[in-house]
Design an enzyme around this catalytic site. Structure first.
Site, PDB file in Angstrom:
ATOM      1  N   SER A   1      50.523  32.005  32.595  1.00  0.00           N
ATOM      2  CA  SER A   1      50.986  30.702  32.098  1.00  0.00           C
ATOM      3  C   SER A   1      49.880  29.905  31.431  1.00  0.00           C
ATOM      4  CB  SER A   1      51.554  29.875  33.254  1.00  0.00           C
ATOM      5  OG  SER A   1      50.492  29.380  34.067  1.00  0.00           O
TER       6      SER A   1
ATOM      7  N   ASP B   1      41.438  47.783  32.045  1.00  0.00           N
ATOM      8  CA  ASP B   1      40.951  49.165  32.093  1.00  0.00           C
ATOM      9  C   ASP B   1      40.546  49.664  30.706  1.00  0.00           C
ATOM     10  OD1 ASP B   1      41.057  49.350  34.797  1.00  0.00           O
ATOM     11  OD2 ASP B   1      42.746  50.724  34.914  1.00  0.00           O
TER      12      ASP B   1
ATOM     13  N   THR C   1      47.848  27.372  35.698  1.00  0.00           N
ATOM     14  CA  THR C   1      47.683  27.378  37.149  1.00  0.00           C
ATOM     15  C   THR C   1      46.642  26.333  37.582  1.00  0.00           C
ATOM     16  OG1 THR C   1      48.006  29.763  36.967  1.00  0.00           O
ATOM     17  CG2 THR C   1      47.353  28.918  39.137  1.00  0.00           C
TER      18      THR C   1
ATOM     19  N   GLU D   1      51.188  41.100  34.325  1.00  0.00           N
ATOM     20  CA  GLU D   1      50.248  41.670  35.290  1.00  0.00           C
ATOM     21  C   GLU D   1      49.954  43.144  34.986  1.00  0.00           C
ATOM     22  OE1 GLU D   1      52.491  38.617  38.236  1.00  0.00           O
ATOM     23  OE2 GLU D   1      52.860  40.773  38.419  1.00  0.00           O
TER      24      GLU D   1
ATOM     25  N   ARG E   1      49.288  37.649  42.029  1.00  0.00           N
ATOM     26  CA  ARG E   1      49.175  39.032  41.581  1.00  0.00           C
ATOM     27  C   ARG E   1      48.174  39.190  40.432  1.00  0.00           C
ATOM     28  NH1 ARG E   1      53.659  42.836  42.343  1.00  0.00           N
ATOM     29  NH2 ARG E   1      53.767  43.030  40.098  1.00  0.00           N
ATOM     30  N   SER E   2      48.072  38.187  39.566  1.00  0.00           N
ATOM     31  CA  SER E   2      47.043  38.241  38.523  1.00  0.00           C
ATOM     32  C   SER E   2      45.662  38.250  39.168  1.00  0.00           C
ATOM     33  CB  SER E   2      47.149  37.026  37.592  1.00  0.00           C
ATOM     34  OG  SER E   2      48.399  37.023  36.948  1.00  0.00           O
TER      35      SER E   2
ATOM     36  N   ARG F   1      35.372  47.067  38.772  1.00  0.00           N
ATOM     37  CA  ARG F   1      34.882  48.004  37.756  1.00  0.00           C
ATOM     38  C   ARG F   1      33.661  47.446  37.023  1.00  0.00           C
ATOM     39  NH1 ARG F   1      36.884  52.231  39.496  1.00  0.00           N
ATOM     40  NH2 ARG F   1      38.599  53.339  38.492  1.00  0.00           N
TER      41      ARG F   1
ATOM     42  N   SER G   1      55.702  40.090  35.879  1.00  0.00           N
ATOM     43  CA  SER G   1      55.351  41.491  36.142  1.00  0.00           C
ATOM     44  C   SER G   1      54.744  42.194  34.939  1.00  0.00           C
ATOM     45  CB  SER G   1      56.594  42.258  36.614  1.00  0.00           C
ATOM     46  OG  SER G   1      57.005  41.757  37.870  1.00  0.00           O
TER      47      SER G   1
ATOM     48  N   HIS H   1      30.938  48.412  39.093  1.00  0.00           N
ATOM     49  CA  HIS H   1      30.674  49.844  38.903  1.00  0.00           C
ATOM     50  C   HIS H   1      29.866  50.094  37.636  1.00  0.00           C
ATOM     51  CE1 HIS H   1      34.455  51.016  41.446  1.00  0.00           C
ATOM     52  NE2 HIS H   1      33.428  50.692  42.193  1.00  0.00           N
TER      53      HIS H   1
END
Lengths: 185, 185, 185, 185
Positions: B87, B160, B90, B152, B45-46, B56, B149, B59
């Site tokens: 962590s 952002d 990985t 992430e 998910r990361s 972005r 969660s 962009h």
């Protein structure tokens, strides 16, 4: 010193999230529980949110695919397609929506514009607020961010909210979910 | 009726985000501006957060690749590798960190544990708070969510935030960014 | 002992490859050399062939993107879109073809059916033989394989043929290409 | 006029394929039939071959994942990991091989160098010929292509050979496989 931009983003999320309806989330949960197989799709950054949600649905033990992956099979009548699309008009996703409905699969979407193409076809909709809405106190909702960004952020948080609700429904803990976590990456 | 879980997630994000240091963000900006080419990577998910950030950066007009894509080239001395890893341990990302440093590329990371393997190698670190930290008022930070969660979610918002800062630095508007948005999806 | 099935597949490829026209390959080369940016796309297994081709175009030093990746930008007038589609009718690819033509980009395709939707829009076509064709000696071309498999195999070999021709055109050796090979995987 | 380069590639494939042993293919089939869940992985262009193979295994009705996709779960004792690696030394794949063996999963590989890291750990190996081998008539095997290209081409054909053998074993026709083909792309 803390970040002013980050504070502002969270401030925006707090205001916008007030408009998300618990009833919409409950309907999505019902559709997820009822489905034989769940297909999730999205384009661009919404597609990354969609993949992260598909990942957690797998952790929860659901039979789930992200559309376009090498091992994704065909959708059939008792399956569910969840489309993440801010505009509700993304061409490739509209095609998927039409195909799913033609096969009598259940169509759900998370979108800002339920009145657009995907929403018009959908059985279940989680409507997220856009900048055309008013906030609690009657003032106009605004954003310092690109229009898509707030949708993507809120969609990620709404999907994680659904995950918490599904953990609660299925009486699973974080440990239960971690047992299904990929161990080859 | 609004969602209690969603409100709680945003409440958590507000508390945790207080711990993100503006100085860390400024250092990341400097590394981004200095790089010839930017490589972004993350697992699970990361990795989806990392892809959304890479999107972005494209962009914004930067020369950027997500590691593992078909058209991603080789990293060299004046390039930057940004690794998203809660962590910091990985396996596949640690290999990338070692490779990048051996080639004298600049290594940056967004992580909860700067003391772990990736952080130990990194030149630039954005440290995100974990549940071992205390909040502003001295109480322990906690979460109703799975441990990953919150990382992430906050990583997405921090990326952002960097985008907003980069728009400001380069004097670009949303319209400027939209001109580079993919039009074939 | 050698594999009878493998021998038969190579026997089929030898027969089918006789029908591939050098002139078609030369036209594709011209389109590639002329393009500012090259976009490559394909769905399913043809999409994996397309990614492998995009990868080699990057190794050759071309500015190339696979459609749908996080850092893929927008297509414009002097760019080239190469679509791999056996049927020439894949919905998502037809949308891309229409979009590219509407922006006056150059459209190329590798397909069995030049008369279908994508071929009808294309400026440059490499036509691959299907089982409706006759072989050199007048007998019908046949296959022991699924209809798509032979297209995908031959498309991979045709793309690698284009790579050899491009290496020759640009006077680059394997060593030149390896210098651009990803070193972070 | 036909393409000389394409003819030469197919000529090379014919010579190299003579060295692929039917017994190796049979052992791989046995491992596939025995597995609860099949995981397939590969990096770069070999990774695209691996994805195409995973796709057909899904079409055949096997429970299969490509490593790294959003819905890929954890590998366990009675599962099979198939690694495509020409060199047999790709860092990220070696990590997967070690992890799989530590969990007592079955490890299979398609490689040119069975003596390298992945092959040394593997229970089942399909050895593909490299340019260090001699051909049937005693002459040295050679290639006009980049070293990896021939491995990738032959690996694709060997995987499609396994698909034909599996269709035969499970008495399935192309029509049976097409029923499971993705219909949302």
């Amino acid at each position: 010193m803390k970040s002013i931009y980050l504070s502002e983003i969270i401030h925006e999320l707090a205001a916008y999230s007030e408009k998300v309806k618990e009833a919409d989330l409950q309907e999505m949960l019902a559709a997820i529980h009822k489905a034989d197989i769940i297909f999730v799709a999205g384009a661009g950054r919404s597609g990354f949110v969609a993949r992260a949600f598909a990942n957690r649905l797998m952790h929860l033990g659901f039979h789930v695919y992200f559309v376009g992956e090498p091992t994704t099979t065909c959708i059939e009548e008792n399956d569910l397609l969840i489309l993440l699309s801010g505009s509700g008009n993304t061409a490739s996703l509209v095609s998927m929506a039409e195909k799913a409905k033609s096969l009598k699969a259940h169509l759900a979407t998370i979108t800002i514009f339920p009145e657009n193409k995907i929403g018009a076809l959908a059985d279940t909709i989680i409507a997220l607020p856009g900048t055309s809405m008013k906030s609690q106190d009657g003032s106009q909702l605004t954003s310092i961010q690109m229009s898509g960004s707030l949708f993507e952020q809120l969609a990620w948080l709404v999907c994680d909210t659904l995950v918490l609700m599904l953990m609660n429904d299925t009486k699973q803990t974080s440990e239960d979910l971690f047992k299904r976590h990929a161990n080859l990456e």
